[in-house]
Write an enzyme that holds these catalytic residues in place. Structure first.
Site, PDB file in Angstrom:
ATOM      1  N   ASP B  12      49.621  42.852  32.508  1.00 43.01           N
ATOM      2  CA  ASP B  12      48.654  41.769  32.671  1.00 43.01           C
ATOM      3  C   ASP B  12      47.884  41.653  31.367  1.00 43.01           C
ATOM      4  O   ASP B  12      47.340  42.641  30.877  1.00 43.01           O
ATOM      5  CB  ASP B  12      47.675  42.083  33.815  1.00 43.01           C
ATOM      6  CG  ASP B  12      48.325  41.896  35.180  1.00 43.01           C
ATOM      7  OD1 ASP B  12      49.512  41.541  35.217  1.00 43.01           O
ATOM      8  OD2 ASP B  12      47.642  42.112  36.193  1.00 43.01           O
ATOM      9  N   ASP B 131      53.342  34.532  45.422  1.00 42.98           N
ATOM     10  CA  ASP B 131      52.419  35.531  45.953  1.00 42.98           C
ATOM     11  C   ASP B 131      52.319  35.262  47.448  1.00 42.98           C
ATOM     12  O   ASP B 131      51.799  34.225  47.856  1.00 42.98           O
ATOM     13  CB  ASP B 131      51.032  35.386  45.317  1.00 42.98           C
ATOM     14  CG  ASP B 131      51.027  35.747  43.833  1.00 42.98           C
ATOM     15  OD1 ASP B 131      52.038  36.307  43.358  1.00 42.98           O
ATOM     16  OD2 ASP B 131      50.024  35.469  43.154  1.00 42.98           O
TER      17      ASP B 131
END
Lengths: 207, 256
Positions: B12, B131
């Site tokens: 990330d 997601d």
């Protein structure tokens, strides 16, 4: 200094193949959507969509064929670029360069676990010990693939390596004199890919 | 041999630095993206995923720098996701060295983005990140979340997966919001359900805490084609090579 041109279809990552070719000090690399007369080697890259590639290819077709046939210009086709060396493809209606006889067909999964595209690392099985392009390679080495289509050469003698995916065994390296192709991405296949690129560069450099 | 199962470390990235959030909040600095990329390549990572979670207007420029700097050192494929909401955004990172782009919220809001990206760059470049979390509202039992998991779009996860497949996605990155950050293991139920409904490769993500979790998600019917993990690698709990050796001992085909 010898020059290698990467044919730019106008989409996708050319940076990696350019970067891989530039590892050699003995050549210059240029990127253009028009074949330049003075180049000593040509790469048809493996990125972009079939239609965008075909548009650029059609525009350059006569010049490429002339250079490859009359002055034996070394040509390397990668992934989609390799498929364009063949006659025609199930992916589109246009014609390829017809440098190799055979069609490009789509994987047709016979088992559920066979996902499309064929994406990831798979091994090569070499079919010939007498290959300039595959010098230094061994069966079982890993190479990186992303494709849903694969060429079926009519002449098995041009096949230098095979790869097995599910129930399908396809040609992953082809070679005929100055015309070379890989269905995988050598620029993303670490040491194995680097060897192939270096062998192509040697061919261009004439040693 | 056959096609190998892939191990993909995820980094990330926020404002050019690698961070890892637990359940997407509470960020903690964990290093330089280029240095980490080299470490993971040397450990035998099959691919890398960079997820840009910066929200600043500068993010397009930092994504381009990231793509370029990583591509210079990396001879394995990598994907950049986060903040890609147009063909132009995608072109910027692809022409600077990324092999694939991953789209999530922008695709849910504008599904034709998936088709446009596939038409321009080819199916091989387009990863759709889904997601998903458990929900009684959705026919399949899972809905699609957007904005880093914070918003429930109420879209059914399986119908969305089928739609992106039809629109030309090349791969699905499936993150379980229920499991993300928990270290309880990947969501086998979600992954095998989705794997049985689409024929695209599926990367499982969210919940990995120990080595057995990789084996669990990569074996059995409708297993994932690749497993993504972050913290176990970033904090040195496991190396990619340890995971691959363990999988190989357990008869999973991996690239060693």
């Amino acid at each position: 200094m010898r020059k290698i041109q990467i044919l730019d279809y106008g989409s996708g990552n050319l940076f990696s193949i350019e970067n891989a070719l530039k590892q050699s000090d003995s050549i210059e690399v240029q990127v253009s959507s028009e074949l330049t007369e003075s180049v000593d080697g040509l790469v048809l890259p493996g990125v972009g969509s079939f239609s965008s590639a075909q548009k650029i290819l059609t525009r350059n077709k006569d010049r490429i064929l002339d250079a490859v046939k009359s002055r034996k210009l070394p040509l390397l086709g990668i992934c989609l670029g390799m498929q364009l060396l063949f006659e025609e493809s199930e992916e589109g209606t246009g014609e390829g360069l017809k440098l190799f006889k055979g069609r490009v067909k789509r994987f047709s999964p016979k088992e559920e676990s066979m996902k499309i595209p064929h994406m990831g690392w798979n091994t090569i099985n070499l079919d010939s010990s007498d290959s300039t392009f595959c010098k230094g390679l061994r069966s079982g080495e890993w190479t990186y693939y992303v494709h849903s289509y694969f060429p079926v050469p009519e002449d098995a003698k041009v096949v230098r390596a095979w790869t097995q995916y599910g129930s399908e065994r396809f040609a992953s390296i082809v070679e005929s004199e100055n015309i070379l192709g890989t269905q995988f991405h050598p620029e993303k296949s670490q040491a194995t890919g680097a060897k192939l690129i270096s062998n192509f560069v040697s061919l261009v450099a004439g040693n | 041999m056959a096609l190998a199962k892939r191990i993909i470390p995820c980094l990330d990235v926020k404002d050019g630095k690698v961070v890892k959030g637990v359940n997407f909040v509470g960020l903690k600095d964990a290093g330089d993206p280029v240095e980490l990329a080299k470490i993971y390549r040397d450990q035998g990572a099959d691919e890398l995923l960079f997820l840009d979670i910066s929200a600043s207007i500068e993010s397009r420029k930092t994504r381009v720098d990231l793509a370029r700097n990583v591509a210079k050192v990396l001879d394995i494929p990598f994907t950049i996701g986060g903040g890609i909401s147009s063909v132009e955004d995608a072109r910027m990172v692809l022409s600077n060295g990324a092999d694939k782009v991953s789209v999530n919220t922008s695709a849910v809001e504008n599904p034709s983005l998936v088709s446009e990206l596939a038409d321009v760059f080819g199916q091989q470049c387009v990863v759709v990140a889904i997601d998903a979390k458990r929900s009684k509202e959705a026919p399949c039992g899972f809905t699609v979340c957007t904005f880093g998991g914070s918003h429930d779009s109420l879209v059914d996860a399986i119908s969305w997966a089928k739609e992106v497949e039809k629109r030309g996605a090349g791969e699905i990155l499936l993150t379980s919001i229920d499991r993300d950050g928990t270290k309880k293991g990947y969501d086998v139920e979600l992954t095998s359900l989705l794997g049985s409904k689409v024929s695209l490769p599926v990367i499982a993500s969210g919940g990995c805490g120990k080595i057995e979790h990789f084996l669990e998600i990569l074996s059995g019917p409708h297993a994932a084609d690749a497993a993504l993990a972050a913290s176990v690698f970033h904090y040195g709990t496991l190396t990619v090579m340890q995971v691959k050796e363990y999988l190989s001992e357990n008869k999973i085909n991996v690239r060693i």
